[in-house]
Design a protein around this motif. Structure first.
Motif, PDB file in Angstrom:
ATOM      1  N   GLY A  86     -15.160  19.425 -16.719  1.00 49.63           N
ATOM      2  CA  GLY A  86     -16.109  18.320 -16.811  1.00 49.63           C
ATOM      3  C   GLY A  86     -16.198  17.765 -18.220  1.00 49.63           C
ATOM      4  O   GLY A  86     -16.246  16.549 -18.428  1.00 49.63           O
ATOM      5  N   GLU A  87     -16.205  18.654 -19.193  1.00 51.26           N
ATOM      6  CA  GLU A  87     -16.249  18.237 -20.593  1.00 51.26           C
ATOM      7  C   GLU A  87     -14.969  17.500 -20.973  1.00 51.26           C
ATOM      8  O   GLU A  87     -15.010  16.471 -21.659  1.00 51.26           O
ATOM      9  N   ILE A  88     -13.839  18.009 -20.528  1.00 46.59           N
ATOM     10  CA  ILE A  88     -12.555  17.364 -20.823  1.00 46.59           C
ATOM     11  C   ILE A  88     -12.514  15.961 -20.227  1.00 46.59           C
ATOM     12  O   ILE A  88     -12.154  14.997 -20.907  1.00 46.59           O
ATOM     13  N   PHE A  89     -12.888  15.828 -18.954  1.00 43.82           N
ATOM     14  CA  PHE A  89     -12.853  14.516 -18.308  1.00 43.82           C
ATOM     15  C   PHE A  89     -13.857  13.554 -18.939  1.00 43.82           C
ATOM     16  O   PHE A  89     -13.584  12.361 -19.060  1.00 43.82           O
ATOM     17  N   PHE A  90     -15.013  14.052 -19.347  1.00 42.88           N
ATOM     18  CA  PHE A  90     -15.996  13.214 -20.024  1.00 42.88           C
ATOM     19  C   PHE A  90     -15.439  12.734 -21.367  1.00 42.88           C
ATOM     20  O   PHE A  90     -15.522  11.546 -21.696  1.00 42.88           O
ATOM     21  N   ASP A  91     -14.859  13.657 -22.141  1.00 47.33           N
ATOM     22  CA  ASP A  91     -14.294  13.308 -23.444  1.00 47.33           C
ATOM     23  C   ASP A  91     -13.137  12.318 -23.324  1.00 47.33           C
ATOM     24  O   ASP A  91     -12.894  11.533 -24.239  1.00 47.33           O
ATOM     25  N   MET A  92     -12.420  12.362 -22.194  1.00 44.94           N
ATOM     26  CA  MET A  92     -11.301  11.444 -21.960  1.00 44.94           C
ATOM     27  C   MET A  92     -11.778  10.108 -21.361  1.00 44.94           C
ATOM     28  O   MET A  92     -10.960   9.238 -21.075  1.00 44.94           O
ATOM     29  N   ASN A  93     -13.082   9.963 -21.169  1.00 43.70           N
ATOM     30  CA  ASN A  93     -13.662   8.764 -20.546  1.00 43.70           C
ATOM     31  C   ASN A  93     -13.146   8.537 -19.127  1.00 43.70           C
ATOM     32  O   ASN A  93     -13.042   7.399 -18.670  1.00 43.70           O
ATOM     33  N   ILE A  94     -12.850   9.630 -18.434  1.00 46.34           N
ATOM     34  CA  ILE A  94     -12.414   9.549 -17.038  1.00 46.34           C
ATOM     35  C   ILE A  94     -13.623   9.692 -16.123  1.00 46.34           C
ATOM     36  O   ILE A  94     -13.680   9.071 -15.069  1.00 46.34           O
ATOM     37  N   MET A  95     -14.591  10.515 -16.540  1.00 46.67           N
ATOM     38  CA  MET A  95     -15.807  10.719 -15.758  1.00 46.67           C
ATOM     39  C   MET A  95     -17.023  10.438 -16.634  1.00 46.67           C
ATOM     40  O   MET A  95     -16.997  10.698 -17.835  1.00 46.67           O
ATOM     41  N   THR A  96     -18.072   9.947 -16.004  1.00 46.27           N
ATOM     42  CA  THR A  96     -19.338   9.752 -16.709  1.00 46.27           C
ATOM     43  C   THR A  96     -20.147  11.051 -16.656  1.00 46.27           C
ATOM     44  O   THR A  96     -19.848  11.950 -15.855  1.00 46.27           O
ATOM     45  N   ASP A  97     -21.175  11.117 -17.469  1.00 45.99           N
ATOM     46  CA  ASP A  97     -22.029  12.302 -17.429  1.00 45.99           C
ATOM     47  C   ASP A  97     -22.708  12.438 -16.068  1.00 45.99           C
ATOM     48  O   ASP A  97     -22.874  13.544 -15.556  1.00 45.99           O
ATOM     49  N   LYS A  98     -23.053  11.337 -15.444  1.00 48.02           N
ATOM     50  CA  LYS A  98     -23.672  11.377 -14.109  1.00 48.02           C
ATOM     51  C   LYS A  98     -22.700  11.920 -13.071  1.00 48.02           C
ATOM     52  O   LYS A  98     -23.097  12.669 -12.174  1.00 48.02           O
ATOM     53  N   GLN A  99     -21.428  11.544 -13.166  1.00 46.90           N
ATOM     54  CA  GLN A  99     -20.430  12.054 -12.227  1.00 46.90           C
ATOM     55  C   GLN A  99     -20.214  13.551 -12.420  1.00 46.90           C
ATOM     56  O   GLN A  99     -20.106  14.302 -11.441  1.00 46.90           O
ATOM     57  N   VAL A 100     -20.157  14.000 -13.676  1.00 44.45           N
ATOM     58  CA  VAL A 100     -20.020  15.437 -13.954  1.00 44.45           C
ATOM     59  C   VAL A 100     -21.215  16.178 -13.361  1.00 44.45           C
ATOM     60  O   VAL A 100     -21.056  17.205 -12.688  1.00 44.45           O
ATOM     61  N   GLU A 101     -22.418  15.656 -13.573  1.00 41.22           N
ATOM     62  CA  GLU A 101     -23.625  16.277 -13.023  1.00 41.22           C
ATOM     63  C   GLU A 101     -23.580  16.319 -11.497  1.00 41.22           C
ATOM     64  O   GLU A 101     -23.992  17.312 -10.889  1.00 41.22           O
ATOM     65  N   GLU A 102     -23.086  15.257 -10.876  1.00 37.56           N
ATOM     66  CA  GLU A 102     -23.012  15.218  -9.413  1.00 37.56           C
ATOM     67  C   GLU A 102     -22.065  16.288  -8.878  1.00 37.56           C
ATOM     68  O   GLU A 102     -22.372  16.966  -7.889  1.00 37.56           O
ATOM     69  N   VAL A 103     -20.929  16.456  -9.538  1.00 36.72           N
ATOM     70  CA  VAL A 103     -19.971  17.490  -9.108  1.00 36.72           C
ATOM     71  C   VAL A 103     -20.583  18.871  -9.294  1.00 36.72           C
ATOM     72  O   VAL A 103     -20.528  19.712  -8.393  1.00 36.72           O
ATOM     73  N   LEU A 104     -21.187  19.112 -10.458  1.00 32.08           N
ATOM     74  CA  LEU A 104     -21.805  20.417 -10.710  1.00 32.08           C
ATOM     75  C   LEU A 104     -22.931  20.690  -9.719  1.00 32.08           C
ATOM     76  O   LEU A 104     -23.075  21.822  -9.234  1.00 32.08           O
ATOM     77  N   SER A 105     -23.704  19.670  -9.411  1.00 33.59           N
ATOM     78  CA  SER A 105     -24.788  19.828  -8.449  1.00 33.59           C
ATOM     79  C   SER A 105     -24.242  20.227  -7.084  1.00 33.59           C
ATOM     80  O   SER A 105     -24.794  21.122  -6.416  1.00 33.59           O
ATOM     81  N   GLU A 106     -23.171  19.592  -6.676  1.00 31.92           N
ATOM     82  CA  GLU A 106     -22.585  19.946  -5.380  1.00 31.92           C
ATOM     83  C   GLU A 106     -22.040  21.369  -5.380  1.00 31.92           C
ATOM     84  O   GLU A 106     -22.192  22.101  -4.409  1.00 31.92           O
ATOM     85  N   ILE A 107     -21.425  21.775  -6.476  1.00 31.23           N
ATOM     86  CA  ILE A 107     -20.848  23.123  -6.557  1.00 31.23           C
ATOM     87  C   ILE A 107     -21.932  24.196  -6.538  1.00 31.23           C
ATOM     88  O   ILE A 107     -21.841  25.177  -5.819  1.00 31.23           O
ATOM     89  N   PHE A 108     -22.981  24.004  -7.328  1.00 32.80           N
ATOM     90  CA  PHE A 108     -23.963  25.071  -7.516  1.00 32.80           C
ATOM     91  C   PHE A 108     -25.198  24.980  -6.651  1.00 32.80           C
ATOM     92  O   PHE A 108     -25.952  25.933  -6.564  1.00 32.80           O
ATOM     93  N   HIS A 109     -25.428  23.875  -5.981  1.00 32.09           N
ATOM     94  CA  HIS A 109     -26.638  23.738  -5.186  1.00 32.09           C
ATOM     95  C   HIS A 109     -26.369  23.548  -3.699  1.00 32.09           C
ATOM     96  O   HIS A 109     -27.281  23.280  -2.942  1.00 32.09           O
ATOM     97  N   ARG A 110     -25.137  23.689  -3.331  1.00 29.32           N
ATOM     98  CA  ARG A 110     -24.774  23.530  -1.906  1.00 29.32           C
ATOM     99  C   ARG A 110     -25.268  24.742  -1.147  1.00 29.32           C
ATOM    100  O   ARG A 110     -25.142  25.873  -1.578  1.00 29.32           O
ATOM    101  N   ALA A 111     -25.800  24.499   0.029  1.00 29.70           N
ATOM    102  CA  ALA A 111     -26.258  25.608   0.884  1.00 29.70           C
ATOM    103  C   ALA A 111     -25.046  26.399   1.370  1.00 29.70           C
ATOM    104  O   ALA A 111     -24.013  25.809   1.699  1.00 29.70           O
ATOM    105  N   PRO A 112     -25.161  27.712   1.416  1.00 34.61           N
ATOM    106  CA  PRO A 112     -24.023  28.557   1.853  1.00 34.61           C
ATOM    107  C   PRO A 112     -23.641  28.328   3.301  1.00 34.61           C
ATOM    108  O   PRO A 112     -24.335  27.875   4.116  1.00 34.61           O
TER     109      PRO A 112
END
Length: 89
Positions: free
Chosen positions: A63-89
């Motif tokens: 996420g940091e790499i893609f943000f630094d490369m201007n490929i992803m926004t901070d909101k997009q990184v947060e959305e991916v992390l939210s899906e990974i860590f807050h998804r119901a099992p």
């Protein structure tokens, strides 16, 4: 003379995908699935990550790499992390 990079130079990415940390693999797959990055972007990000690790520079998450490369926004990184860590099992 500096040798140009080739697929063989980064064989760890292509030959041993199970060596990639589970989190990193999920982040990349989720970001591609959401349309935030392309599969080629993922390979570039992983290549950067492995190269930096080999050079003993501080480890950066995808996420940091893609943000630094201007490929992803901070909101997009947060959305991916939210899906990974807050998804119901």
């Amino acid at each position: 003379m500096k040798k140009s990079s080739s697929r063989d130079d980064f064989g760890i990415l292509f030959d041993k995908p199970k060596k990639i940390e589970h989190y990193e693999k999920r982040f990349g797959i989720t970001a591609v699935a959401k349309g935030f990055i392309t599969p080629d972007d993922l390979v570039k990000g992983l290549t950067i990550q492995v190269t930096e690790d080999i050079r003993n520079t501080p480890h950066r998450l995808l996420g940091e790499i893609f943000f630094d490369m201007n490929i992803m926004t901070d909101k997009q990184v947060e959305e991916v992390l939210s899906e990974i860590f807050h998804r119901a099992p």
